[in-house]
Design an enzyme around this catalytic site. Structure first.
Site, PDB file in Angstrom:
ATOM      1  N   HIS A 115       4.210   7.151   2.045  1.00 49.13           N
ATOM      2  CA  HIS A 115       4.560   5.688   1.947  1.00 49.13           C
ATOM      3  C   HIS A 115       3.868   5.185   0.636  1.00 49.13           C
ATOM      4  O   HIS A 115       3.046   5.994  -0.095  1.00 49.13           O
ATOM      5  CB  HIS A 115       3.998   5.045   2.807  1.00 49.13           C
ATOM      6  N   ASP A 148       3.905   1.696  -0.237  1.00 41.96           N
ATOM      7  CA  ASP A 148       3.103   0.349  -0.096  1.00 41.96           C
ATOM      8  C   ASP A 148       1.867   0.326   0.150  1.00 41.96           C
ATOM      9  O   ASP A 148       1.260   1.459   0.403  1.00 41.96           O
ATOM     10  CB  ASP A 148       4.015  -0.483   1.076  1.00 41.96           C
ATOM     11  N   ASP A 200      -5.054   5.572   0.270  1.00 38.90           N
ATOM     12  CA  ASP A 200      -4.174   5.229   1.487  1.00 38.90           C
ATOM     13  C   ASP A 200      -2.891   4.642   0.610  1.00 38.90           C
ATOM     14  O   ASP A 200      -2.759   3.570   0.673  1.00 38.90           O
ATOM     15  CB  ASP A 200      -4.958   4.147   2.426  1.00 38.90           C
ATOM     16  N   GLU A 251       5.119   1.089   5.521  1.00 37.63           N
ATOM     17  CA  GLU A 251       4.376   1.838   6.339  1.00 37.63           C
ATOM     18  C   GLU A 251       3.251   0.956   7.092  1.00 37.63           C
ATOM     19  O   GLU A 251       3.044   0.881   7.952  1.00 37.63           O
ATOM     20  CB  GLU A 251       3.851   3.349   5.844  1.00 37.63           C
ATOM     21  N   GLU A 252       2.985   0.122   5.962  1.00 39.36           N
ATOM     22  CA  GLU A 252       1.558  -0.782   6.466  1.00 39.36           C
ATOM     23  C   GLU A 252       2.123  -2.294   7.223  1.00 39.36           C
ATOM     24  O   GLU A 252       1.269  -3.003   7.465  1.00 39.36           O
ATOM     25  CB  GLU A 252       1.088  -1.177   4.912  1.00 39.36           C
TER      26      GLU A 252
HETATM   27 ZN   LIG Z   1      -1.481   4.879   4.903  1.00 41.40          ZN
END
Ligand SMILES: [Zn+2]
Length: 464
Positions: free
Chosen positions: A82, A84, A114, A153-154
């Site tokens: 991801h 974002d 992340d 994704e977040e």
């Molecule tokens: Zn993540």
């Protein structure tokens, strides 16, 4: 193109992805992943690859690249990252969260762990496969290699993998998937965590009914704020059943704790007694063994002199394997007790947990790649306590693993703290270990044309 060059490319791309500040605030207008897609389009220029870009909502772009293999029957692999990131609270940071500064071998910034680190490494490995490595053999994968840089994704992946799964499954149609998050070493061997599954989720709201009145006479009032506060306290104190999953049993055994503590951590009757011994891992240990209910959004009242007649509490609920909507309802009723007469439980969204088998060819290849960095390492199959895009694939029966290789400076406690936390950062050594491991996994799993490789290698030797 040696391995230092893979690291250098990953570092530079990661810096640009951090600086793009693709912050997902949970609104359709946030995210701005088109900036990440622009960066990646430039990155792939001249590689001969032709990335596909989708945009389910203005600005919410994802980019997908497929390198076709030479053998349509060979298993295919997708690297799904991801683009974002979650918002920051700048006051808590020691450095600018979007400057991507490198200080003493550590790269600081939102997304560093992340998971822009992995997304950058995936892109670098994919481009390296497409270009072939100058001075060495050109690698031609037998199975397809897919790189997907996905939005949202977040916030549940509605504009990312969720959308692709529904509207363009052809773009992400593969046999195996690697995604976040794994790689933290645990224990003396060490054991390297690989996410083989994750807990499921349920969203519920409590609608609290009181009676409105004048704020000047609180005695005896049915103040919805007060009832909501008591409901929140009861939920926070609620323990629910302790469940020892196979993944937790293995994790607790790998920590290198004394025998009695290790035994207590896998005994539902003694779990809480041993929990403090896990130190920085307590939150993770608890969430690994319990269906958790976190009251995160509380709303009540409009005006300072009016006793509110209504309040709402939004609950973030993460369920263990085997727990369904009925159990969730049961836990809530048990936690709330007699307060239930003032409360309606609303919402029915439920996503069950997901799990991939470890008896796959890819899992063995992951182990081999990890052992290049840690020769005695074992893989530690873990159940993620949060959500990742891996679930969309696992639910369709496609094995998806959260994979990476982090340096010895990491453990899962530090890993969890920096996820969505202040001062998110990654050491360049971990970036190197990860991109090199991914490069090896892709080459080994997608099995190149070995004879062609040898032929090219000998030509290269002659010419150098
Ligand atoms: Zn993540």
């Amino acid at each position: 193109m040696g391995s230092s060059s893979l690291l250098q490319q990953t570092t530079e791309l990661l810096q640009e992805l951090v600086r793009n500040a693709a912050v997902n605030e949970g609104t359709p207008e946030s995210g701005h992943e088109h900036r990440q897609v622009r960066t990646l389009q430039r990155f792939f220029e001249g590689s001969g690859l032709d990335p596909v870009v989708v945009e389910p909502h203005p600005g919410r772009q994802s980019l997908i690249v497929r390198i076709e293999g030479t053998d349509p029957s060979a298993p295919s692999l997708a690297l799904v990252g991801h683009t974002d990131v979650v918002p920051v609270e700048p006051a808590g940071w020691e450095r600018d969260p979007f400057a991507a500064e490198i200080v003493d071998g550590v790269l600081w910034g939102r997304g560093a762990i992340d998971m822009l680190n992995l997304t950058a490494a995936y892109a670098v490995v994919t481009r390296a496969v497409a270009l072939g490595a100058p001075g060495t053999a050109r690698f031609r994968p037998r199975g397809d290699l897919v790189f997907a840089a996905v939005a949202d994704e977040e916030n549940g992946s509605r504009f990312g993998v969720g959308w692709l799964t529904e509207h363009r499954p052809d773009l992400i149609d593969v046999d195996y998937v690697l995604t976040e998050s794994g790689g933290a070493p645990a224990g003396p061997l060490p054991s390297i965590g690989v996410m083989v599954g994750e807990k499921g989720g349920a969203g519920r709201s409590l609608r609290v009914h009181g009676a409105p009145g004048h704020g000047s006479a609180p005695w005896g009032a049915r103040n919805a704020s007060v009832i909501a506060a008591e409901a929140v306290s009861r939920i926070a104190r609620f323990r629910g059943p302790t469940v020892i999953t196979p993944q937790w049993r293995e994790y607790a055994g790998a920590l290198g704790l004394d025998a009695d503590t290790a035994a207590a951590l896998v005994d539902p009757d003694r779990f809480f007694e041993a929990l403090p011994a896990t130190g920085g891992l307590q939150g993770f240990a608890h969430a690994s063994t319990h269906t958790t209910i976190s009251p995160n959004v509380v709303r009540a009242g409009e005006k300072i002199n009016v006793i509110p007649g209504e309040a709402t509490v939004q609950l973030d609920i993460r369920v263990l394997p085997g727990v369904g909507p009925d159990e969730v309802e049961g836990y809530l009723r048990e936690a709330l007790g007699d307060l239930i007469e003032h409360i309606e439980i609303e919402g029915d969204w439920f996503g069950e947990s997901s799990l991939s088998p470890t008896s796959t060819a890819l899992f063995d290849v992951l182990r081999g790649a990890v052992r290049r960095a840690y020769p005695r390492a074992e893989l530690l199959p873990m159940l993620g306590i949060g959500g990742t895009d891996g679930r969309f694939f696992r639910r369709r029966g496609i094995p998806a693993y959260g994979f990476g290789v982090l340096s010895e400076t990491w453990d899962y406690g530090k890993f969890r703290t920096l996820f969505h936390g202040n001062n998110e950062r990654i050491d360049l050594e971990s970036l190197r270990l990860t991109v090199e491991a991914l490069d090896q996994v892709v080459r080994e799993f997608l099995g190149g044309d070995a004879s062609g490789e040898r032929r090219l290698a000998s030509i290269t030797e002659e010419s150098s």
